[in-house]
Scaffold this motif. Structure first.
Motif, PDB file in Angstrom:
ATOM      1  N   VAL A  79       0.839  -1.204   0.000  1.00 33.00           N
ATOM      2  CA  VAL A  79       0.000   0.000   0.000  1.00 33.00           C
ATOM      3  C   VAL A  79       0.871   1.250   0.000  1.00 33.00           C
ATOM      4  O   VAL A  79       0.621   2.210  -0.757  1.00 33.00           O
ATOM      5  CB  VAL A  79      -0.948  -0.009   1.215  1.00 33.00           C
ATOM      6  N   LEU A  80       1.930   1.272   0.837  1.00 37.19           N
ATOM      7  CA  LEU A  80       2.815   2.426   0.881  1.00 37.19           C
ATOM      8  C   LEU A  80       3.516   2.636  -0.460  1.00 37.19           C
ATOM      9  O   LEU A  80       3.681   3.784  -0.923  1.00 37.19           O
ATOM     10  CB  LEU A  80       3.848   2.257   1.996  1.00 37.19           C
ATOM     11  N   GLY A 118       1.305   9.092  -5.849  1.00 34.37           N
ATOM     12  CA  GLY A 118       1.547  10.482  -5.473  1.00 34.37           C
ATOM     13  C   GLY A 118       2.502  11.156  -6.421  1.00 34.37           C
ATOM     14  O   GLY A 118       2.312  12.332  -6.786  1.00 34.37           O
ATOM     15  N   GLY A 119       3.555  10.443  -6.847  1.00 36.06           N
ATOM     16  CA  GLY A 119       4.482  11.010  -7.823  1.00 36.06           C
ATOM     17  C   GLY A 119       3.825  11.286  -9.148  1.00 36.06           C
ATOM     18  O   GLY A 119       4.157  12.262  -9.845  1.00 36.06           O
ATOM     19  N   ALA A 140      -0.149  15.696  -3.491  1.00 33.39           N
ATOM     20  CA  ALA A 140      -0.096  14.239  -3.527  1.00 33.39           C
ATOM     21  C   ALA A 140       1.343  13.742  -3.632  1.00 33.39           C
ATOM     22  O   ALA A 140       1.691  12.681  -3.106  1.00 33.39           O
ATOM     23  CB  ALA A 140      -0.921  13.705  -4.703  1.00 33.39           C
ATOM     24  N   ALA A 141       2.198  14.536  -4.322  1.00 33.94           N
ATOM     25  CA  ALA A 141       3.600  14.135  -4.437  1.00 33.94           C
ATOM     26  C   ALA A 141       4.278  14.150  -3.060  1.00 33.94           C
ATOM     27  O   ALA A 141       5.089  13.270  -2.745  1.00 33.94           O
ATOM     28  CB  ALA A 141       4.338  15.068  -5.398  1.00 33.94           C
ATOM     29  N   GLU A 142       3.944  15.180  -2.251  1.00 36.96           N
ATOM     30  CA  GLU A 142       4.501  15.227  -0.900  1.00 36.96           C
ATOM     31  C   GLU A 142       4.013  14.049  -0.071  1.00 36.96           C
ATOM     32  O   GLU A 142       4.778  13.426   0.685  1.00 36.96           O
ATOM     33  CB  GLU A 142       4.102  16.543  -0.226  1.00 36.96           C
ATOM     34  N   LEU A 143       2.723  13.707  -0.218  1.00 39.77           N
ATOM     35  CA  LEU A 143       2.180  12.542   0.476  1.00 39.77           C
ATOM     36  C   LEU A 143       2.886  11.271   0.014  1.00 39.77           C
ATOM     37  O   LEU A 143       3.207  10.396   0.817  1.00 39.77           O
ATOM     38  CB  LEU A 143       0.671  12.437   0.219  1.00 39.77           C
ATOM     39  N   ARG A 170       5.937  11.104  -1.113  1.00 39.28           N
ATOM     40  CA  ARG A 170       7.292  11.101  -0.566  1.00 39.28           C
ATOM     41  C   ARG A 170       7.300  10.604   0.871  1.00 39.28           C
ATOM     42  O   ARG A 170       8.148   9.798   1.269  1.00 39.28           O
ATOM     43  CB  ARG A 170       7.885  12.507  -0.628  1.00 39.28           C
ATOM     44  N   LEU A 171       6.339  11.066   1.678  1.00 36.24           N
ATOM     45  CA  LEU A 171       6.252  10.612   3.061  1.00 36.24           C
ATOM     46  C   LEU A 171       5.962   9.112   3.133  1.00 36.24           C
ATOM     47  O   LEU A 171       6.509   8.402   3.982  1.00 36.24           O
ATOM     48  CB  LEU A 171       5.162  11.398   3.800  1.00 36.24           C
ATOM     49  N   ALA A 172       5.085   8.651   2.231  1.00 34.72           N
ATOM     50  CA  ALA A 172       4.800   7.217   2.207  1.00 34.72           C
ATOM     51  C   ALA A 172       6.049   6.420   1.858  1.00 34.72           C
ATOM     52  O   ALA A 172       6.296   5.345   2.419  1.00 34.72           O
ATOM     53  CB  ALA A 172       3.684   6.919   1.201  1.00 34.72           C
ATOM     54  N   GLY A 173       6.849   6.955   0.951  1.00 35.34           N
ATOM     55  CA  GLY A 173       8.100   6.273   0.596  1.00 35.34           C
ATOM     56  C   GLY A 173       9.064   6.203   1.761  1.00 35.34           C
ATOM     57  O   GLY A 173       9.735   5.186   1.968  1.00 35.34           O
ATOM     58  N   GLU A 174       9.152   7.289   2.537  1.00 29.97           N
ATOM     59  CA  GLU A 174      10.032   7.285   3.699  1.00 29.97           C
ATOM     60  C   GLU A 174       9.558   6.257   4.732  1.00 29.97           C
ATOM     61  O   GLU A 174      10.363   5.544   5.335  1.00 29.97           O
ATOM     62  CB  GLU A 174      10.081   8.671   4.325  1.00 29.97           C
ATOM     63  N   GLN A 175       8.234   6.213   4.922  1.00 34.13           N
ATOM     64  CA  GLN A 175       7.716   5.243   5.892  1.00 34.13           C
ATOM     65  C   GLN A 175       7.913   3.807   5.415  1.00 34.13           C
ATOM     66  O   GLN A 175       8.176   2.904   6.218  1.00 34.13           O
ATOM     67  CB  GLN A 175       6.236   5.514   6.157  1.00 34.13           C
ATOM     68  N   GLU A 176       7.816   3.595   4.129  1.00 36.24           N
ATOM     69  CA  GLU A 176       8.063   2.257   3.592  1.00 36.24           C
ATOM     70  C   GLU A 176       9.511   1.847   3.845  1.00 36.24           C
ATOM     71  O   GLU A 176       9.802   0.718   4.292  1.00 36.24           O
ATOM     72  CB  GLU A 176       7.769   2.216   2.095  1.00 36.24           C
ATOM     73  N   ALA A 177      10.446   2.762   3.583  1.00 37.64           N
ATOM     74  CA  ALA A 177      11.860   2.451   3.812  1.00 37.64           C
ATOM     75  C   ALA A 177      12.136   2.201   5.291  1.00 37.64           C
ATOM     76  O   ALA A 177      12.888   1.287   5.653  1.00 37.64           O
ATOM     77  CB  ALA A 177      12.737   3.583   3.300  1.00 37.64           C
ATOM     78  N   ALA A 178      11.530   3.030   6.165  1.00 32.12           N
ATOM     79  CA  ALA A 178      11.737   2.854   7.601  1.00 32.12           C
ATOM     80  C   ALA A 178      11.181   1.518   8.069  1.00 32.12           C
ATOM     81  O   ALA A 178      11.792   0.819   8.887  1.00 32.12           O
ATOM     82  CB  ALA A 178      11.077   4.004   8.369  1.00 32.12           C
TER      83      ALA A 178
END
Length: 390
Positions: free
Chosen positions: A212-213, A220-221, A227-230, A232-240
């Motif tokens: 989902v992330l 978002g991209g 939506a792009a910022e959202l 980006r945050l989802a990508g960071e949370q996926e990596a974390a």
């Protein structure tokens, strides 16, 4: 345990060790009874020999029951066990004749007294096992002194004393090795169980949350704007989240035990993202729980400074290293860096982020903070704290 012996004991192995000591007590009592029965007619006080045997039998029954209860295996019981054994040895000087003692006849309890040495070795380690053997050796020597024997001790007595010392040394050492081996085995089983559970959770997370992330980041991209910022945050949370799964465990909750320790690695890997790379050793890096949380908070403050002062495109690297008696965490970024005197100016203006959130925390732990920065070359903050609790 004295002399650096392990304090944590497995109930299964320890119970088996005490059962072995109990069996030895019983068998050694039977042997002592046979020796007394064979020699009693030559004693100066034959009734005394049977009285000593009765004391040994009564104490054997009590000791087997008492030592089977972990709550009673303390100093009072150990001291009483050693005192009874020494008293039975000393009684030989009254029961036996001087001639028989001089001829090398064994003491009344014979090898039964070694049970006290074994108990001390199992309960307190090899050093105190040897100390118990020393007490009984002194009792043996005193028997000869009271009997008026001159010219040194006989070979039988000397061999018995040597065997007592070997029992305390060897049994105490073997017990320590066995307990350490069992502790390592238990830890390996625990890690294997945790690995299997982590793999199971990773599969479930991969099939749901991570997908989902990833979809939110991609969509978002494509949509752009907010939506792009959202995304980006989802990508960071996926990596974390992926980093957290790979690290093996979630950050531990604060432990109520003041002496508890925590692995610093998962606390730091929780800050990993697409812009933050966290590198840790393959093995645990343990600190007192409070110290681990404070170091993690200092790292979080350093990363927050990177986000606030270096812009959204800046990258940061967190490196955890373990040295002799200390742990070092460095936070480096590729931002514009700080001009000389910047931190002093911030402190003078009342902005104490670095001074309090980073330097203050590490100083409270007895550690040090070093900061290197120059305009255009990024910033590196190195935090070093001692391994011992402060």
């Amino acid at each position: 345990m004295s002399g650096g012996e392990p304090g944590a004991r497995s109930l299964g192995l320890e119970a088996a060790l005490w059962r072995a000591v109990a069996v030895y007590r019983g068998l050694a009592l039977v042997y002592a009874a046979v020796v007394i029965a064979m020699n009693f007619d030559g004693y100066a006080h034959p009734a005394g020999g049977w009285a000593v045997l009765a004391v040994m039998a009564g104490w054997t029954g009590y000791a087997v029951i008492a030592f089977s209860d972990p709550r009673r295996r303390g100093w009072p019981l150990l001291a009483a066990d050693l005192a009874v054994a020494a008293a039975c040895v000393l009684a030989t000087a009254w029961v036996e004749t001087e001639h028989n003692i001089a001829a090398g006849r064994p003491t009344l309890p014979v090898s039964w007294v070694a049970a006290a040495v074994l108990s001390w070795a199992v309960a307190k380690g090899r050093r105190l096992g040897i100390a118990a053997a020393l007490v009984l050796a002194a009792a043996n020597l005193l028997v000869h002194a009271v009997a008026g024997r001159s010219g040194g001790i006989g070979g039988t007595t000397f061999n018995g004393i040597v065997l007592l010392f070997l029992a305390g040394l060897v049994v105490g050492h073997v017990v320590r090795l066995a307990l350490e081996a069992e502790a390592r085995l238990a830890r390996a089983v625990e890690l294997e169980s945790a690995t299997r559970e982590r793999e199971r959770l990773a599969r479930r997370i991969h099939d749901s949350v991570l997908q989902v992330l990833a979809m939110v980041q991609r969509r978002g991209g494509e949509l752009g704007g907010e939506a792009a910022e959202l995304g980006r945050l989802a990508g960071e949370q996926e990596a974390a989240l992926r980093s957290l799964i790979g690290s093996g465990t979630a950050p531990p909750a604060p432990a109520p035990d003041a002496g508890a320790e925590a692995d610093l690695r998962p606390l730091l890997t929780g800050h990993a993202s697409t812009s933050v790379t966290v590198s840790t050793p393959a093995t645990e890096v343990r600190l007192p729980a409070h110290a681990a949380r404070e170091v993690e908070a200092a790292v979080a403050a350093a990363l927050d400074n990177v986000r606030r002062h270096c812009g959204g495109g800046a990258r940061a690297w967190v490196l955890l290293e373990e040295g002799a008696g200390e742990v070092t965490v460095s936070v480096r970024d590729d931002g514009p860096g700080m001009p000389a005197g910047r931190l002093d100016e911030a402190a003078a203006d009342g902005r104490l982020g670095v001074a309090q959130s980073i330097r203050g925390r590490i100083a409270d732990l007895g550690g040090t903070v070093a900061i290197w920065s120059a305009a255009g070359d990024g910033t590196e903050i190195e935090m070093t704290v001692p391994r011992t609790r402060v």
